[in-house]
Design a protein around this motif. Structure first.
Motif, PDB file in Angstrom:
ATOM      1  N   PHE A 139       1.922  21.218 -70.730  1.00  0.00           N
ATOM      2  CA  PHE A 139       1.720  21.140 -69.366  1.00  0.00           C
ATOM      3  C   PHE A 139       2.906  20.199 -68.459  1.00  0.00           C
ATOM      4  CE2 PHE A 139      -2.511  22.470 -70.785  1.00  0.00           C
ATOM      5  CZ  PHE A 139      -2.048  24.256 -71.113  1.00  0.00           C
ATOM      6  N   SER A 161       7.513  26.585 -59.533  1.00  0.00           N
ATOM      7  CA  SER A 161       6.150  26.633 -59.191  1.00  0.00           C
ATOM      8  C   SER A 161       5.873  26.670 -60.437  1.00  0.00           C
ATOM      9  CB  SER A 161       5.935  28.315 -58.775  1.00  0.00           C
ATOM     10  OG  SER A 161       7.389  28.877 -57.804  1.00  0.00           O
ATOM     11  N   LEU A 162       7.049  26.707 -61.163  1.00  0.00           N
ATOM     12  CA  LEU A 162       6.491  26.373 -63.109  1.00  0.00           C
ATOM     13  C   LEU A 162       5.989  25.140 -63.074  1.00  0.00           C
ATOM     14  CD1 LEU A 162       6.149  28.979 -65.536  1.00  0.00           C
ATOM     15  CD2 LEU A 162       8.904  27.997 -65.875  1.00  0.00           C
ATOM     16  N   GLU A 166       4.817  22.966 -61.019  1.00  0.00           N
ATOM     17  CA  GLU A 166       3.607  22.564 -60.269  1.00  0.00           C
ATOM     18  C   GLU A 166       2.617  23.422 -61.049  1.00  0.00           C
ATOM     19  OE1 GLU A 166       4.130  23.959 -56.090  1.00  0.00           O
ATOM     20  OE2 GLU A 166       5.021  22.918 -55.414  1.00  0.00           O
ATOM     21  N   LEU A 167       2.922  24.207 -61.697  1.00  0.00           N
ATOM     22  CA  LEU A 167       1.188  24.812 -62.385  1.00  0.00           C
ATOM     23  C   LEU A 167       1.413  24.244 -63.708  1.00  0.00           C
ATOM     24  CD1 LEU A 167       0.108  28.038 -62.784  1.00  0.00           C
ATOM     25  CD2 LEU A 167       1.546  28.982 -64.715  1.00  0.00           C
ATOM     26  N   TYR A 189      -0.422  21.157 -62.278  1.00  0.00           N
ATOM     27  CA  TYR A 189      -2.009  22.085 -62.421  1.00  0.00           C
ATOM     28  C   TYR A 189      -2.938  22.128 -63.797  1.00  0.00           C
ATOM     29  CZ  TYR A 189      -6.046  24.749 -60.975  1.00  0.00           C
ATOM     30  OH  TYR A 189      -7.321  24.918 -61.068  1.00  0.00           O
ATOM     31  N   PHE A 190      -2.122  22.814 -64.347  1.00  0.00           N
ATOM     32  CA  PHE A 190      -2.744  22.872 -66.055  1.00  0.00           C
ATOM     33  C   PHE A 190      -2.978  21.195 -66.415  1.00  0.00           C
ATOM     34  CE2 PHE A 190      -0.850  27.139 -66.789  1.00  0.00           C
ATOM     35  CZ  PHE A 190      -2.232  27.747 -66.563  1.00  0.00           C
TER      36      PHE A 190
END
Lengths: 421, 227
Positions: free
Chosen positions: A156, A179-180, A182-183, A186-187
């Motif tokens: 991730f 955003s990818l 950031e995702l 986050y994951f």
């Protein structure tokens, strides 16, 4: 690609063909209109000067460019007169229409050719642009796909950073990529948290079994000693009493550990509901009351009205009991423990103040750690597993509250607890 | 160096010296630390230990002589000044000891100002929610000079929270407040950080406040001495 490419080519060819037809038709109409105009003008001339008929025809045949500047010609109104219609008919009969049409159209053929060429170029450029755009879009999608594949494999955090390049990357694409990323971050955080929780559970099990070993060993010792034959009745009774105390301690410890593990592993969820804080505090005070009375410690409560706040009564009481229990446990006889509660903006502040041994500065941070016991505390009271403040902090923080302790200059400790309203 | 992206903040071997020769001050002297997402970290140290300089460097308010800072995996000093400023507004919330509110703007305007600077759409409900949480719902139209110290600092907290940054950096946020107000601000700060899942790094010299943190880092002479 082949299928889709062919489809694209066909689409462009179709667009081009329809352009060709429409453009040709348009040019044809323009040509027709031009010839009509010329004939009408000629007819007008011949109406006025019938004697010049042959000259006019000659000039007209030579082409429009050689015509003298036409001035003072009466135009439209004449065209509709009977005479002009007659001349037009005459013209048609004498010289034929078709010949003239194609002649006039010849002048416009160059223009038509240029139009067709421009059309070809335009359509090619548009095609190239779209192809390039498509290729870029495909690149983007491929990158997206690769990134998602990477996510599936658990990587991730490795989404590369995009160099800001306004020419190559549109703003939308940069946003998607950001955003990818950031995702991914986050994951990754979730993954790490999960691992940590697992590790924490393992340590908890080890810690708990370790905590149980010592009291169990002393209980076993008592039990074995009591079973000896050569003991007097008096000694036997003493050991039995000791046994009873050890069992009592073990029970208390076990209760604490059960609470701890339940909270820690999220087996119990705190459910804050609006309830009287006064009731919760009184409940906590009454639980330590007997202990305090045995040491002649006075517990004073100073509560600002009856505060209704959102809290989990059972567990908040448990947290307060732990703090009060410490206050009583680590204070000398004939002292006072004061409990105060007052609202502060959107929180309530609960203070528990004692006149006890206090907490050393270097231990201030550590007292909230699981199974930590301060040196002075361990000397003063043998029982205790170092769970109380750890539990209290967990319970309060889960409800959005805080706990902190401050050493009083005149000796003793003030615990300050806040809970959101 | 590959950064561990579970860490929201990675500080690697940061150096910042001021002055030269006899007057050389090693404000930050090869400090490294990592902070996890959602954690509340307190940085403690005596005054002059370099903790403020460290915080300023972490927040990209100043550039270091050496070393790097990654926030959410982004090497912030690789950015040019204008892009760094933009990144800072989006990703970092600041809370200062002296509040730093704009006196000519009311509470609401102060809170939405950083959002407006980046042309980000202001979600009224979000700002309302933050104001509600921080207990300033009825003070939205009030000018800063009519607020108490605690209310001013709460406004600054709301401003930091409203942008939903990746990390909030607070420099002695209760330094100018009395003991009771300090509790008021700290309890709100802590519950907001929990509620909004924020990461908070806070400088303090107050023992009691440091206790509320999940982790305490001690700084002395520009170095991390205990963690």
């Amino acid at each position: 690609m082949g299928q889709r490419g062919n489809k694209k080519v066909r689409k462009y060819a179709g667009v081009y063909l329809s352009f060709l037809v429409i453009f040709s038709f348009f040019m044809f109409m323009v040509a027709r209109y031009e010839i009509d105009r010329e004939i009408r003008q000629m007819a007008a001339l011949m109406t006025i000067h019938p004697e010049l008929e042959s000259e006019i025809i000659t000039i007209w045949k030579k082409g429009a460019s050689q015509l003298p500047f036409r001035d003072g010609l009466p135009e439209e109104d004449l065209l509709h007169s009977k005479k002009s219609r007659h001349i037009m008919k005459l013209l048609e009969e004498k010289y034929g229409y078709d010949l003239n049409y194609s002649r006039a159209a010849g002048g416009l053929r160059g223009f038509w050719g240029a139009g067709v060429c421009a059309g070809t170029i335009l359509i090619t450029v548009a095609g190239c642009l779209e192809w390039r755009k498509n290729r870029m879009e495909r690149d983007y999608l491929r990158e997206l796909y690769e990134c998602l594949e990477q996510f599936r494999e658990g990587g991730f955090g490795d989404v590369p950073e995009y160099e800001p390049n306004a020419k190559r990357n549109s703003e939308e694409w940069m946003k998607v990529w950001e955003s990818l990323r950031e995702l991914g971050v986050y994951f990754e955080g979730l993954k790490v948290r999960l691992k940590e929780e697992e590790k924490n559970t393992k340590t908890l099990v080890t810690d708990i079994s370790h905590q149980l070993k010592t009291p169990l060993a002393s209980l076993r010792m008592c039990h074995e000693l009591a079973a000896e034959d050569q003991l007097t009745m008096e000694e036997q009774r003493e050991f039995r009493e000791q046994e009873g105390r050890e069992i009592e301690k073990l029970t208390t410890l076990l209760r604490e550990l059960v609470n701890l593990s339940r909270l820690e592993t999220h087996m119990v969820q705190l459910s804050p509901v609006p309830a009287s804080l006064k009731k919760t505090i009184s409940g906590a005070v009454s639980q330590v009351y007997m202990k305090a009375r045995n040491k002649d410690i006075e517990i004073q409560a100073d509560i600002d009205g009856d505060l209704m706040i959102c809290h989990d009564e059972k567990w908040t009481e448990e947290a307060l009991v732990n703090i009060l229990d410490n206050a009583v446990k680590y204070s000398g006889e004939h002292t006072t423990v004061t409990v105060r509660a007052k609202p502060v903006v959107r929180n309530v502040l609960i203070e528990v103040e004692d006149e006890g041994i206090g907490i050393k500065k270097e231990e201030m941070q550590k007292v909230y750690q699981r199974f930590y016991r301060g040196n002075d505390a361990a000397k003063m009271a043998k029982d205790g597993a170092g769970v109380g403040l750890y539990l209290a902090r967990m319970i309060l923080e889960r409800q959005g509250g805080t706990i902190s302790a401050r050493q009083k200059t005149e000796g003793g400790t003030v615990f300050r607890v806040t809970l959101p309203c | 160096m590959k950064t561990d992206s579970s860490k929201i903040l990675v500080v690697d071997d940061l150096v910042k010296y001021y002055g030269a020769g006899e007057n050389l001050v090693r404000a930050v002297d090869h400090s490294s630390l990592q902070i996890e997402r959602g954690a509340f970290t307190a940085i403690v140290g005596r005054s002059g230990s370099g903790k403020s300089t460290l915080l300023h460097l972490i927040g990209g308010l100043d550039r270091p002589d050496e070393g790097k800072v990654w926030i959410e995996g982004k090497d912030i000093f690789s950015l040019k000044d204008d892009r760094l400023a933009q990144f800072r507004r989006k990703k970092i919330g600041f809370i200062f000891q002296d509040f730093n509110l704009i006196p000519s703007l009311n509470v609401w305007e102060n809170i939405v100002l950083p959002l407006g600077l980046d042309n980000r759409r202001v979600k009224r409900e979000d700002v309302r929610e933050v104001l509600e949480k921080i207990g300033l719902a009825d003070k939205a139209e009030t000018m800063p000079n009519a607020l108490s110290g605690g209310q001013k600092q709460r406004t600054a907290i709301a401003r930091a929270l409203a942008a939903r940054p990746a990390i909030i950096l607070a420099d002695e946020p209760t330094g100018n407040l009395d003991s009771q107000t300090e509790m008021e601000v700290m309890s709100l700060m802590k519950s907001c950080v929990t509620d909004f899942g924020q990461t908070l790094v806070m400088i303090t010299h107050d023992e009691a406040i440091a206790q509320m943190a999940d982790r305490v880092i001690e700084i002395a002479d520009g170095k991390v001495v205990s963690d």
